[in-house]
Design an enzyme around this catalytic site. Structure first.
Site, PDB file in Angstrom:
ATOM      1  CB  CYS A  76      18.605  27.779  75.517  1.00 50.60           C
ATOM      2  SG  CYS A  76      19.772  28.358  74.307  1.00 50.60           S
ATOM      3  CB  CYS A 122      20.671  25.398  73.276  1.00 52.95           C
ATOM      4  SG  CYS A 122      21.464  26.546  74.414  1.00 52.95           S
TER       5      CYS A 122
END
Lengths: 638, 103
Positions: free
Chosen positions: B28, B31
């Site tokens: 991600c 993230c």
């Protein structure tokens, strides 16, 4: 391989150049009423319009008539003021048709010319049906503006398209008192639908002004009695969205007044089912009532129509389900008790229902309040939320008494149609006269299995479902018109293709106001340039405009991407997300690529815009992808 | 101090003092970016315990704490959830959050 670069002239500049060339051509040729100069789609954005130009020896009024497929019912005509040089907008052409246009001098000669148009829908005209009569609709058109990747279109009484924009302008289109219309620009500032501002334009496509706003534009605007514009906006550098309104000077674009709803609402309370911390209010309409000098805002995510004093900004009243929860778990789905006691209404009468996640509030001339009650979720208590198959939407009119704080439902339309008329988002009502209304349910959706759905149009279409829009007009409780089209459409409006005011003014349009400073990411990543060019598979390109630039590139799901503007030690980082968009409110999905909605898509095409405001000098444009800082080989000068 | 922890370690540590937990995925982009933000936060609040939990590797823990997506930040004080933020956060927002519950 170098990143492709393009400078895109502002549409106002391009329109001016085209207009100047047309006028020069008019001066060179011997264009007459019998042999006029004809320019189809002179202003580039309305392919069902043209401009014809010619000269007459005497000053004379000219009537132009776009002859209907059925005559005279389908005719669209307008008489222009006497002149010797005639530059006349032709609005209301049919698509994919050899249009016959009659040009008639007042008590004088007449000509019929043919203007051929292409199929502006590429075989995909969204019309399903139009049920009305020519006597009812006359030469009005029903305009619908898009909520998905369709484009704005207008239909006549037969359901023939007579107007179309080929650029993604959206949100509400309103006619101004001078005959022009305002509509959202096609210049996206930020997903999902925050636009640079508003265009003021003629229906032939000529844009006179772009009102740019630092916080962008969304959903709605309103012309004040003095001509200035109320425009819904936000602070794009703050943590919240869709919770501000500005008053904009119509001539200069200057912001004269700002309202921040956090100043008068209890933020975090009254949550609807679509509420989020960022989009806590979700303002989708504004209305000014001159009788009380007040503003009414529709807040979808608080199930509320909120009225404040124009001058002081103080809260007057709120139309909302006034439920208070004692259960701490549910407290924020309701209101504080003191808020209810001070600002909310008590229902009276036997047939009453609150509105939920409503849109498009308006005040009638006698002070009643109307809206499109989407009725999404249909309750404050999450345990009582209604599924789409059991739900409904409606137009509703409330009579309010602000002395004893009572509210009475005096009219509704749509509830009896149940889920078939249910739109979980967008839509509007229009007040024409007592008992005469438009109710536009533009967000109807069905799953691929044919079940009514509360998923928003762009998502359900992506998942293989089907979406529709139904526009109705009711006069004294009789259904006078029903337009059904494929797609979801934000609002419906009934307008005449020609106005009694401006239909075309020559000259260069103006770009007013200013863009805001694009929010940077506060954390930069210390990394030396690799010297490598951005990988070819990113298919990167850059479009520069007068006030911003946009990087277009395709990345892979899961990549960390940072766009950098660097000038010596100075570095401006902008984070480009490669994640699926998580949008609970999608009033306009026009700019959402399918992969934006697909969690499993590996490729993420991204268009990321940075405004030049706040930047000064020449910057190298670089891109960090995970652990490598790449060159684009491009610079931008601000 | 930033530590990546498994479910057992998380349960040992989140109940004591002020703890900022970051439920993340290695696949991600936001993230990954949040990881850099948390390094800045660590410099500003060296005493703060920052626990990183791999979302995919700890499904039961995520379910137990109602974490449905990533990145999700939960601020605990003595084991009590004080605030939850979803999506990538800017440094200023996290500083404000920590300052609010620090004392």
């Amino acid at each position: 391989m170098a990143v492709k670069y393009e400078f895109k002239e502002h549409i106002i500049e391009r329109q001016y150049q085209a207009e100047q060339e047309m006028l020069a051509e008019l001066e060179q040729g011997g264009y007459t009423l019998q042999n006029p100069l004809v320019k189809l789609n002179l202003y580039f954005i309305n392919p069902l319009s043209a401009v014809i130009a010619f000269k007459t020896e005497e000053e004379v009024a000219i009537t132009v008539t776009v002859l209907g497929k059925i005559r005279p019912q389908g005719n669209i005509y307008h008489t222009f003021a006497p002149a010797k040089t005639h530059v006349l907008p032709i609005v209301g052409l049919y698509s994919n048709y050899a249009n016959q246009v009659e040009i008639q001098a007042y008590r004088g000669e007449k000509a019929v010319i043919t203007i051929e148009t292409p199929d502006v829908f590429d075989g995909k005209d969204p019309i399903i049906s139009m049920d009305t009569t020519p006597e009812y609709l006359q030469d009005n058109l029903i305009f619908v503006t898009p909520a998905t990747d369709d484009l704005a279109v207008a239909y006549d009484y037969r359901g023939d398209a007579r107007w179309h924009l080929n650029v993604p302008c959206s949100f509400d289109m309103k006619r101004l008192r001078n005959g022009n219309v305002v509509i959202g620009t096609d210049r996206l500032l930020k997903l999902p639908y925050y636009m640079s501002g508003l265009y003021e334009m003629s229906l032939c496509g000529k844009i006179y002004k772009e009102f740019r706003l630092p916080g962008g534009y969304h959903h709605d605007s309103f012309e004040m009695p003095d001509g200035n514009l109320l425009i819904l906006t936000e602070d794009l550098t703050s943590e919240t969205v869709e919770d501000m309104c500005v008053l904009v000077d119509r001539e200069t674009g200057e912001i004269l007044k700002t309202w921040d709803y956090k100043d008068f609402m209890p933020v975090g309370y009254g949550r609807s089912g679509s509420w989020s911390e960022e989009d806590w209010f979700h303002n989708n309409a504004v209305w000014y009532d001159p009788n009380t000098n007040s503003l009414t805002f529709s807040g979808r995510h608080v199930n509320s129509m909120v009225n404040i004093d124009f001058d002081t900004g103080k809260l007057n009243w709120v139309i909302t389900d006034p439920q208070v929860f004692d259960d701490p778990e549910k407290e924020h789905y309701g209101w504080p008790r003191e808020f209810v006691e001070k600002y909310c209404f008590k229902p009276i009468g036997s047939n009453f229902g609150w509105q939920y996640e409503q849109h498009a509030n308006l005040i009638t001339p006698d002070g009643d309040v109307m809206c499109f009650d989407n009725h999404h979720y249909g309750a404050r208590d999450p345990e009582q939320y209604l599924p789409a198959k059991d739900n409904y939407s409606r137009g509703v009119r409330y009579h309010i008494n602000t002395k004893d704080m009572t509210i009475e439902q005096v009219w509704e339309y749509g509830k009896d149609r149940g889920a078939a008329f249910f739109s979980p988002y967008i839509c509007n009502v229009e007040f024409y006269n007592e008992g005469h209304y438009m109710v536009h349910s533009g967000g109807i959706a069905y799953t691929a299995e044919g079940e009514p759905s509360e998923m928003l149009g762009p998502m359900i279409r992506h998942l293989g479902g089907s979406i529709y829009s139904i526009t109705t007009e009711i006069d004294n409780n009789k259904l006078m018109l029903e337009l059904k089209v494929h797609g979801n459409y934000y609002r419906g409006e009934k307008l005449k293709p020609y106005s009694d005011g401006i239909n075309l003014e020559l000259g260069k349009g103006r770009i007013l106001g200013e863009m805001g400073v694009t929010k940077e990411f506060e954390t930069n990543i210390p990394m030396d340039p690799s010297g490598e060019m951005i990988p070819e598979k990113c298919e990167a390109s850059l479009t520069e405009e007068m006030d911003r630039f946009t990087l277009h590139a395709t990345f892979m799901k899961g990549q960390m991407v940072l766009l950098l503007l660097e000038q010596g030690e100075e570095s401006h980082p902008y984070f480009m997300s490669t994640s699926k968009g998580d949008f609970k409110a999608m009033c306009m999905g026009t700019f959402l690529d399918a992969s934006t909605l697909d969690e499993n898509a590996l490729k993420r095409p991204i268009n990321y815009s940075v405004n030049k405001a706040g930047l000064s000098g020449t910057y190298d444009i670089r891109v960090i992808i995970d652990d490598t800082k790449y060159e684009t080989g491009l610079q931008i000068t601000c | 101090m930033i530590q990546e922890v498994n479910a057992t370690e998380f349960k040992e540590k989140y109940g004591s003092g002020l703890v900022l937990s970051d439920f993340f995925s290695a696949t991600c982009g936001p993230c990954k970016m949040l990881g850099f933000v948390l390094k800045d936060i660590e410099k500003l609040f060296p005493e703060l315990s920052i626990l990183k939990v791999n979302f995919e590797a700890n499904p039961d823990l995520c379910k137990e704490f109602g974490v449905a997506g990533y990145p999700t930040i939960i601020l605990f004080k003595d084991g009590e959830e004080k605030k939850r933020l979803t999506g990538l956060q800017q440094k200023t927002a996290l500083v404000k959050l920590i300052e609010e519950f620090k004392s």
